[in-house]
Design a protein around this motif. Structure first.
Motif, PDB file in Angstrom:
ATOM      1  N   LEU A 169       0.825  -1.210   0.000  1.00 25.85           N
ATOM      2  CA  LEU A 169       0.000   0.000   0.000  1.00 25.85           C
ATOM      3  C   LEU A 169       0.858   1.259   0.000  1.00 25.85           C
ATOM      4  CD1 LEU A 169      -2.828  -1.158   2.419  1.00 25.85           C
ATOM      5  CD2 LEU A 169      -3.038  -0.709  -0.034  1.00 25.85           C
ATOM      6  N   VAL A 176      -5.198   4.307   8.893  1.00 26.19           N
ATOM      7  CA  VAL A 176      -5.948   3.175   8.372  1.00 26.19           C
ATOM      8  C   VAL A 176      -6.569   3.541   7.017  1.00 26.19           C
ATOM      9  CG1 VAL A 176      -7.981   1.752   8.755  1.00 26.19           C
ATOM     10  CG2 VAL A 176      -6.374   2.159  10.618  1.00 26.19           C
ATOM     11  N   SER A 177      -7.026   4.777   6.944  1.00 25.34           N
ATOM     12  CA  SER A 177      -7.679   5.193   5.696  1.00 25.34           C
ATOM     13  C   SER A 177      -6.651   5.384   4.586  1.00 25.34           C
ATOM     14  CB  SER A 177      -8.431   6.498   5.954  1.00 25.34           C
ATOM     15  OG  SER A 177      -8.383   7.308   4.817  1.00 25.34           O
ATOM     16  N   PRO A 178      -6.879   4.766   3.403  1.00 23.69           N
ATOM     17  CA  PRO A 178      -5.925   4.889   2.301  1.00 23.69           C
ATOM     18  C   PRO A 178      -5.753   6.341   1.856  1.00 23.69           C
ATOM     19  CG  PRO A 178      -7.510   3.149   1.867  1.00 23.69           C
ATOM     20  CD  PRO A 178      -8.009   3.879   3.060  1.00 23.69           C
ATOM     21  N   ASP A 179      -6.830   7.124   1.940  1.00 21.22           N
ATOM     22  CA  ASP A 179      -6.709   8.534   1.557  1.00 21.22           C
ATOM     23  C   ASP A 179      -5.726   9.258   2.465  1.00 21.22           C
ATOM     24  OD1 ASP A 179      -8.459   8.123  -0.422  1.00 21.22           O
ATOM     25  OD2 ASP A 179     -10.227   8.818   0.710  1.00 21.22           O
TER      26      ASP A 179
END
Lengths: 521, 141
Positions: B12, B113-116
């Motif tokens: 990621l 945690v949030s990809p953004d």
């Protein structure tokens, strides 16, 4: 002094003994005079001569009276004798005149000899009185001594709790009391005359301890110890012993007094208490170690949660979003919906984990109290929830300046952020949140209020909402983990303060926190 | 250079780098490997193929040698000790944060945690450390 004088005055008329002396003196002189008158009359008819030397006869009475009653009565008898002989026995008769110079010589000689006898007898009498007084005093003293000795002997003999007895200078038993019989088991007739080393355990007796103790007592005046002793039946007991050397005034050793008490019971009790203490300490240490271990486990548990539990969440969210972004056109609208739900759920779990970790950190961390200016703490808290405030276009009214308090700054900021966050969150749909923050001073304490115009809380829920995971609403209405207010309460307690709420359903809530005031310097 | 043992996270992070139009950092998966790389030992002896990094993104929970141990080792190496290190980890524990700074970490970031949020973080990292920040001179010990 006045009392003494009064007593003398009162006693004198009652002194019949002295008065009797005068009477007897008078009677004796009278009898002697009468006898001498007859003797003179008889002699003058026989020989025509008048006897002259009769003073000696009177002096017998004088001597007797003086010896018997004292010098006053003696002088009285002497003077009366002289007057009586001058009046009745010398020429001219029945007159105090003395014409014959030989009679004059007789009077003078009688007076001088009488005076000598008087003084001698008076001296003798005083000596005798003194001797009598001495004898009486010594008799009294002896009686008193005997009485005191008797009391003392009875006292010592009657003492039950202590063995009190005497040893001669070599250590042989001389006296024995009831306590000694009770404690040691020997009767007086069995033990008197024996050596006191029989009271010692054989080892001690053979190693010469009894003799050493006598020597110590002789040298230092006293010997004291707690040690094992043996009863007549061979059983042992712990004794508290005081051995005192008895010396006469010239310093020579007369013997020893020995006072022995059985302290076995006390020693056993002490031993039990010591053992109890030790086992208690051991248990405390064990429990402390257990608690420390638990704490340690708790810490590594949260560490693991913090590190490892979040990684899969990141993967779920990350790959979910990557799927959506990179392969979005290949998915049906339903698949998009599923992905959204998946990503939202993972996000919620992340919040939950964060709140749980914050709560467990609060329970474990040392919060050293420090002065915190409330004004600054409230500003920090508002910064933390700024996104929520903006999102809901809430109006926040802080009544500055706020006082200083004693607390832990980071924890206090977290507590206040949670309260303000709740205040802007729990409002009816479409309403603009209005929050008022103000403080009240209360006798060394500060109560900070966070007042909102929200949905309010029914009184029956006021305690529940401060517990972990307690929620009053479904996720759809108001999202949350149910940990925010638990953190508020726990945080306040850890800082030595309290937290609470005043509210009714539908009429807004007023949450408060209370901390010690710390005036700004 | 990225030191992280979780392949998902590595993927990621690399993806976020690519999306920011940057080349993905060289990734190693444990503390010992990170030390070998920096020291130029074994497979990493060739400096042409394995140059010294301009920045190290360091996870704390690593196999063999923890991130903090790598950091401690690094700060003791003359010539290498200046290497900017950004801790990028899951832990929000104060103990970890304080210890990392005690060992002279240059920054401490918690993996979002949030990809953004992750994307935003990588963009910011690139902007700050690769463009604004001035780099020190480094040399292998």
């Amino acid at each position: 002094m006045r009392g003494a004088t009064k007593q003398e005055i009162r006693l004198r008329p009652l002194d019949t003994h002295a008065a009797g002396g005068y009477l007897v003196a008078s009677a004796l002189v009278a009898i002697t005079t009468v006898v001498l008158i007859f003797v003179q009359g008889y002699l003058s008819t026989v020989s025509g001569e008048r006897i002259r030397t009769f003073g000696i006869v009177f002096l017998l009475s004088v001597a007797f009276v003086t010896y018997r009653w004292g010098i006053r009565q003696g002088v009285f008898a002497l003077l009366l004798s002289l007057l009586s002989s001058a009046f009745f026995l010398m020429q001219p008769r029945f007159s105090l005149r003395v014409d014959d110079p030989r009679d004059g010589a007789e009077v003078i000689v009688t007076f001088v000899v009488g005076s000598v006898i008087l003084l001698s007898l008076h001296g003798l009498r005083r000596e005798r009185e003194r001797a009598d007084a001495l004898v009486a005093a010594s008799r009294e003293a002896q009686a008193a001594l005997q009485a005191s000795e008797e009391i003392f002997r009875l006292m010592v003999a009657g003492v039950q709790d202590y063995a009190i007895f005497m040893l001669d200078p070599e250590g042989h038993i001389v006296t024995w009391n009831a306590g000694a019989e009770r404690i040691k088991g020997w009767r007086a007739d069995e033990i008197i005359g024996k050596h006191f080393s029989v009271f010692y355990p054989p080892d001690d007796a053979q190693s010469g301890r009894p003799r050493q103790e006598l020597e110590t007592a002789t040298a230092q005046g006293q010997y004291r110890e707690e040690g094992w002793r043996v009863r007549k039946d061979g059983s042992r007991f712990i004794a508290d012993v005081v051995l005192t050397a008895l010396k006469s005034d010239d310093g020579s050793l007369r013997g020893f007094s020995k006072v022995t008490r059985d302290i076995t019971g006390r020693k056993q009790a002490e031993q039990e208490i010591r053992q109890l203490n030790e086992s208690l300490e051991q248990r405390v240490a064990e429990r402390t170690a257990q608690l420390e271990e638990t704490n340690q486990e708790m810490e590594s548990f949260s560490y693991t949660v913090s590190h490892d539990l979040r990684a899969p969440l990141r993967a779920i969210q990350g790959f979910g979003q990557a799927l959506e972004e990179d392969h979005g056109d290949e998915l049906s609208p339903q698949a998009h919906g599923y992905l959204r739900r998946m990503i939202t759920a993972a996000g919620r779990m992340d919040t939950l984990i964060n709140d749980l970790l914050a709560y467990s950190r609060l329970s474990r961390a040392e919060l050293s109290p420090e002065p915190v200016p409330l004004t600054a703490a409230v500003r920090d808290a508002l910064d933390q929830v700024e996104a929520q405030i903006r999102e809901r276009s809430a109006r926040i009214d802080v009544q500055e300046p706020l006082p200083g308090v004693r607390g832990h700054r980071a924890t206090l900021v977290q507590v206040l952020a949670n309260l303000v966050g709740n205040a802007v969150k729990f409002v009816p749909d479409g309403a603009q949140p209005q929050v008022r923050v103000f403080a009240e001073k209360e006798d060394g304490w500060v109560r900070l209020w966070v007042e909102d115009n929200g949905i309010g809380i029914a009184p029956e829920h006021h305690e529940r909402i401060f517990r972990v995971f307690e929620r009053l609403h479904g996720m759809d209405t108001y999202a949350g983990t149910g940990i925010g207010l638990a953190i508020v309460r726990k945080g306040m307690e850890r800082m030595g303060g309290t937290a609470g709420v005043v509210s009714e359903a539908g009429r807004g809530s007023r949450f408060w926190v209370r901390l010690r005031e710390e005036p700004d310097k | 250079m990225l030191v992280d043992d979780n392949p998902d996270d590595v993927f990621l992070i690399e993806r976020a780098f690519r999306r920011a139009n940057m080349s993905a950092p060289f990734a190693v998966s444990d503390g010992e490997e990170a030390v070998s790389y920096l020291a130029g030992e074994g497979a990493y002896a060739d400096r042409q193929r394995h140059p010294l990094p301009a920045l190290m993104l360091l996870d704390l929970k690593l196999p063999r040698l923890s991130g903090l141990e790598v950091l401690r080792w690094l700060r003791e190496q003359p010539g290498l000790s200046r290497l900017p290190v950004v801790v990028l980890t899951s832990s929000r524990e104060n103990a970890d944060i304080n210890l990392a700074y005690d060992l002279c970490a240059n920054s401490y970031l918690v993996k979002p945690v949030s990809p953004d949020a992750l994307q935003e973080m990588i963009n910011t990292l690139d902007l700050y450390w690769a463009r604004i920040n001035q780099k020190p001179e480094l040399s292998r010990p």
